[in-house]
Design a protein around this motif. Structure first.
Motif, PDB file in Angstrom:
ATOM      1  N   LEU A  82       2.086 -15.777  60.672  1.00 53.12           N
ATOM      2  CA  LEU A  82       0.809 -16.032  60.009  1.00 53.12           C
ATOM      3  C   LEU A  82       0.178 -14.732  59.518  1.00 53.12           C
ATOM      4  O   LEU A  82      -0.336 -14.652  58.389  1.00 53.12           O
ATOM      5  N   PHE A  83       0.220 -13.701  60.352  1.00 51.30           N
ATOM      6  CA  PHE A  83      -0.312 -12.393  59.980  1.00 51.30           C
ATOM      7  C   PHE A  83       0.417 -11.851  58.742  1.00 51.30           C
ATOM      8  O   PHE A  83      -0.215 -11.359  57.805  1.00 51.30           O
ATOM      9  N   SER A  84       1.740 -11.968  58.733  1.00 57.11           N
ATOM     10  CA  SER A  84       2.535 -11.464  57.614  1.00 57.11           C
ATOM     11  C   SER A  84       2.236 -12.226  56.331  1.00 57.11           C
ATOM     12  O   SER A  84       2.185 -11.646  55.235  1.00 57.11           O
ATOM     13  N   ALA A  85       2.036 -13.536  56.446  1.00 58.29           N
ATOM     14  CA  ALA A  85       1.692 -14.355  55.285  1.00 58.29           C
ATOM     15  C   ALA A  85       0.396 -13.868  54.648  1.00 58.29           C
ATOM     16  O   ALA A  85       0.283 -13.756  53.420  1.00 58.29           O
ATOM     17  N   LEU A  86      -0.581 -13.555  55.479  1.00 66.20           N
ATOM     18  CA  LEU A  86      -1.878 -13.087  54.985  1.00 66.20           C
ATOM     19  C   LEU A  86      -1.772 -11.704  54.349  1.00 66.20           C
ATOM     20  O   LEU A  86      -2.386 -11.442  53.308  1.00 66.20           O
ATOM     21  N   VAL A  87      -0.968 -10.827  54.954  1.00 68.11           N
ATOM     22  CA  VAL A  87      -0.791  -9.487  54.388  1.00 68.11           C
ATOM     23  C   VAL A  87      -0.138  -9.585  53.009  1.00 68.11           C
ATOM     24  O   VAL A  87      -0.548  -8.905  52.052  1.00 68.11           O
ATOM     25  N   GLY A  88       0.868 -10.446  52.881  1.00 61.35           N
ATOM     26  CA  GLY A  88       1.516 -10.644  51.590  1.00 61.35           C
ATOM     27  C   GLY A  88       0.533 -11.101  50.526  1.00 61.35           C
ATOM     28  O   GLY A  88       0.540 -10.604  49.391  1.00 61.35           O
ATOM     29  N   ALA A  89      -0.350 -12.033  50.891  1.00 61.12           N
ATOM     30  CA  ALA A  89      -1.340 -12.546  49.939  1.00 61.12           C
ATOM     31  C   ALA A  89      -2.367 -11.482  49.575  1.00 61.12           C
ATOM     32  O   ALA A  89      -2.735 -11.339  48.404  1.00 61.12           O
ATOM     33  N   ILE A  90      -2.826 -10.722  50.562  1.00 64.52           N
ATOM     34  CA  ILE A  90      -3.840  -9.690  50.304  1.00 64.52           C
ATOM     35  C   ILE A  90      -3.276  -8.594  49.405  1.00 64.52           C
ATOM     36  O   ILE A  90      -3.933  -8.153  48.457  1.00 64.52           O
TER      37      ILE A  90
END
Length: 332
Positions: A82-90
Motif C-alpha cells: 500500500l505504501f509503495s502504491a501511494l509513492v508511485g502515485a505521488i
C-alpha cells in the motif's frame, strides 16, 4: 502489525490527497479563471470549500477502491504494498505537475496499486480494473467530448437572438455555479479514492473490519487535505486547461463545467466508478471548442495530454513496483 507502519502509510495517503488537490484543482476552476468569471484566489477558495463538502456526499467510490481493484493484502508486506502504491502515485503527480501536464491523479493511484500488488505477489482483480478503471478511462472522455459539444450547441441555439455582451455577463455569473458543481464533483470523486486507501490500511492493520463503515475521522482528514491541496493551487496545469487547449469565453466555460460536473455526479452515484476529473473536463473543453470550428482546438496540445493519459498508469505502476522491491530488500 507495526503501528508505526500503519501511521506512516496513512500519512502518505493524506500526502497523496494533498498532491491530488493542487494537481487537480485546476480541473474545477481553470475555465472560470481563464474567462475571468472568478479571480484565481476566489476560485481556489470556493473550490476548496466545495471539495470539502463533496467528500461527504457518498462512499461508493471509496468501496470500489478499497475492495474492487486488488485483494486486500495482509501483514507488514501488505502495508509495504500500500505504501509503495501511494509513492508511485505521488511521484507521478509531481512529475506531471512540474511539466504542467493534466494527467490523472486517479489513474496514477490505480496504476500504483496494480504495480505494487504485482510486485508483492498480491492478487489483482483484473475484471475490476477493466470494469471500474480502464473502461471508464475510455468512455468518460468520449461522453465528455460529445456531451460538451451538444451542451454548447444547445446554448448557442437558445441564446442565438440574445445580446452577446449581456449573454457573456450572464454566463460569467453562471460560471460561479458551474465551477462550484465541478469542485463538488471533484470532492465526491477524489476524496473518496483516498478514503478507500486509508480504509484498506486500517483493515491491514487490524483496526477496522473489511465490512465496517468508513470512520468519520477518515472522511474529515481526507476532505481537509484535499481542500488544503486545492487552495495551494496548480497554476501550471491551470494554464494548460484554461488557455492552451482553446481560448474560452464564458458560455463555453459554463458548458464545459456543466458537462464535467454532470458526468462526475452520474458516474459516482449510478455506477460507483472512480473516473478521472482531468479526463472529463479536458474532453469537455475540446467538445465545446469544436463547436466554434474543429481547428479552433489546439489538437497538438490535446494529443500530448492524451499521451499522458496512456502513460500514467504504467509509469505509476513501475515506480510503485520499484519502491516495493527497494523496501522489500531494505526490510527483509
Amino acid at each position: 502489525m507495526d503501528t508505526f507502519a500503519l501511521v506512516v502509510t496513512i500519512a502518505v495517503a493524506l500526502g497523496f490527497t494533498y498532491t491530488n488537490g493542487f494537481h487537480d484543482s485546476a480541473n474545477a476552476i481553470a475555465t472560470s479563471v481563464s474567462t475571468r468569471a472568478l479571480t484565481p484566489r476566489a476560485a481556489l477558495a470556493m473550490a476548496a470549500v466545495m471539495n470539502l463538502a463533496g467528500a461527504f456526499l457518498g462512499s461508493g467510490v471509496a468501496h470500489t477502491v478499497s475492495k474492487g481493484l486488488i485483494e486486500t493484502p495482509t501483514g507488514n508486506q501488505g502495508m509495504l504494498i500500500l505504501f509503495s502504491a501511494l509513492v508511485g502515485a505521488i511521484v507521478w503527480n509531481l512529475v506531471t505537475w512540474y511539466f504542467g501536464l493534466p494527467s490523472s491523479s486517479s489513474h496514477a493511484l490505480f496504476g500504483g496499486m496494480v504495480g505494487a500488488a504485482l510486485a508483492g505477489s498480491s492478487t489483482v482483480y483484473w475484471w475490476g480494473v477493466w470494469d471500474k478503471v480502464v473502461l471508464p478511462m475510455f468512455l468518460s472522455p468520449l461522453v465528455g467530448l460529445v456531451l460538451g459539444y451538444l451542451v454548447m450547441v444547445a446554448i448557442m441555439w437558445l441564446f442565438r437572438k440574445a445580446n452577446p455582451h449581456k449573454a457573456k455577463r450572464g454566463f460569467r455569473i453562471a460560471q460561479t455555479v458551474s465551477a462550484a458543481g465541478m469542485a463538488l464533483g471533484h470532492g465526491l470523486q477524489d476524496a473518496q479514492k483516498t478514503m478507500g486507501i486509508v480504509v484498506m490500511a486500517l483493515v491491514i492493520g487490524g483496526v477496522e473490519g473489511p465490512n465496517d463503515q468508513i470512520p468519520v475521522w477518515v472522511k474529515i482528514a481526507c476532505a481537509v487535505m484535499l481542500s488544503l491541496g486545492t487552495y495551494a493551487g496548480g497554476w501550471r496545469i491551470m494554464r494548460t486547461l484554461g488557455r492552451k487547449i482553446i481560448e474560452l469565453d464564458p458560455p463555453q466555460g459554463f458548458a464545459a463545467e456543466t458537462t464535467g460536473a454532470s458526468v462526475m455526479f452520474s458516474t459516482a452515484f449510478l455506477f460507483q466508478a472512480p473516473i478521472s476529473t482531468t479526463h472529463v473536463i479536458t474532453s469537455a473543453i475540446m467538445g465545446v471548442g469544436a463547436t466554434k470550428r474543429v481547428n479552433a482546438v489546439r489538437w497538438g496540445v490535446a494529443k500530448n495530454i492524451i499521451l499522458g493519459w496512456f502513460i500514467t498508469m504504467p509509469a505509476a505502476a513501475a515506480v510503485a513496483a520499484l519502491c516495493y522491491w527497494v523496501g522489500h530488500l531494505a526490510f527483509a
